[in-house]
Write an enzyme that holds these catalytic residues in place. Structure first.
Site: not given
Ligand code: GP9
Ligand code: MN
Length: 414
Positions: A38, A82, A197, A256-257
């Protein structure tokens, strides 16, 4: 209609770089772990805060003889965050310019990595301790061909063991083991972490390094949650070894980003020691990409410019799985003939020499803006590529491709 997909297949075949033949099938029949990290950006790798490593475990993993590390690998996500990242790397298609394809086109025909691998005898599962319908995952995972989805209902989540968005990463991994144990091998298992996150909250007991000392609390805390995630990954590998799954598996760890948006450029400038221009902002879209193959003893850092779009063909090549029905916009990350051209969802792109973003063309060596002419031909290719991928999704065009790779004028269900 079916004539459109014919043109697109010709196009994707033309831009596709050859797979690395030496690595073809090198991990045939092995379990595959993908860990989506994340908000993990590449700038934390091999860096320190107050003299302490931010990612000691990832740093040591990268140094291993069994690891390939891609240090010019970009996330290509848009509003789907994500979910876009998952979509990109499992389909080798781009997410959409607006909205999240997980929501808008979950009923399309896809040739997702999970369904391709299950045709090769793999069992497939996702582990993520959030509500099953977040990002419409419960629906989309079926379209992508997943057999099992271990969402929050499968975990024992309490006030004590959660923070921020939910279950703490190390508890998430620990509680996942009971389900992992029962998967039929070989398996393809995707784990999605959560603790790192925004807003990067963390219990004091989990702070393994001090917060940073800039004026920006978000950036200061980011380092501590990345450090925590890193420790959870270390424990995860220990658990996998204890389960006896390590030797017969390969591991893909990918950010992921971004986690730090451009609202935090001031603190980022302080951290990097340089002004955050649009050039730097684009370079900050690099995320770590690590492929760990126990026993390969040939690991290295690969500098090719690449992105999430390239992951699916890479995994398929390592596993020696061929699929004629594939329409992929990416190429094997290990290719010996890289074209070093990566497009971001907003039309920005990066080549060996140039970087283009917000209508500005930059020389990568000087990091200065140069005449737009240098970027023009690439900018056109970037648009063409994004548009072609969008057409595949908007027109649900993969339904016209049958099992032998031929195009049919009638829709074929998977
Ligand atoms: C939520 C997690 C985070 O299930 O994948 O989501 P994001 O805000 O990073 O897209
Ligand atoms: Mn994410």
């Amino acid at each position: 209609d079916s004539s459109q997909i014919g043109e697109i297949v010709n196009y994707t075949n033309a831009i596709k770089k050859p797979n690395n033949e030496d690595l073809e099938g090198i991990a045939k029949g092995k379990n595959v772990f993908v860990i989506s990290m994340e908000s993990t950006q590449n700038f934390v790798i091999n860096e320190k805060i107050e003299g302490q490593d931010i990612t000691p475990f990832l740093n040591s993993l990268i140094k291993s003889k069994d690891t390939y590390y891609f240090n010019n690998f970009y996330h290509q996500t848009g509003q789907g965050k994500t979910s876009d990242s998952e979509f990109l790397f499992e389909n080798s298609l781009y997410g959409l310019p607006r909205g999240a394809v997980f929501f808008t086109h979950s009923q399309n025909t896809f040739k997702g990595l999970p369904s391709l691998l299950s045709q090769s005898g793999y069992s497939t599962a996702v582990f993520h301790a959030n509500n099953e319908s977040f990002w419409n995952r419960d629906v989309m995972y079926k379209s992508l061909g997943y057999h099992q989805y271990f969402s929050d209902e499968y975990y024992d989540i309490t006030d004590e063991n959660s923070i921020g968005w939910g279950l703490k990463d190390d508890i998430f991994f620990a509680q996942s083991m009971q389900y992992l144990r029962d998967l039929k091998q070989p398996f393809y298992a995707k784990f999605i972490t959560l603790t790192n996150h925004f807003p990067f909250s963390l219990e004091e007991e989990d702070e393994l390094i001090p917060e940073w000392n800039s004026e920006d609390g978000t950036v200061n805390r980011y380092f501590t949650t990345v450090r925590y995630e890193d420790e959870s990954l270390k424990k995860f590998f220990e658990m996998i070894k204890k389960e006896g799954l390590y030797e017969n598996s390969i591991f893909i760890l990918m950010g992921d980003h971004y986690g730090i948006s451009s609202n935090h450029n001031e603190a980022m400038a302080q951290f990097l020691g340089k002004e955050i221009t649009p050039f730097q902002e684009t370079q900050l879209q690099k995320v770590p990409m690590i492929v760990h193959i126990p026993g390969i003893n040939n690991g290295k850092t690969i500098k090719n410019i690449s992105g999430q779009i390239d992951v699916k063909p890479s995994i398929l090549n390592l596993l020696g799985v061929k699929d004629k029905t594939d329409v992929t916009f990416g190429s094997d990350l290990f290719t010996e003939y890289p074209d070093n051209f990566t497009v971001l969802r907003d039309g920005s792109f990066i080549t060996e020499k140039y970087l283009y973003t917000k209508n500005r063309c930059y020389d990568k060596q000087t990091e200065l803006e140069i005449d737009g002419q240098y970027c023009k031909q690439y900018a056109e290719r970037a648009q063409k590529e994004l548009n072609a991928s969008d057409q595949v999704i908007y027109g649900d065009l993969l339904r016209f491709i049958n099992q032998t790779g031929y195009i049919s004028d009638r829709s074929i269900s998977n």
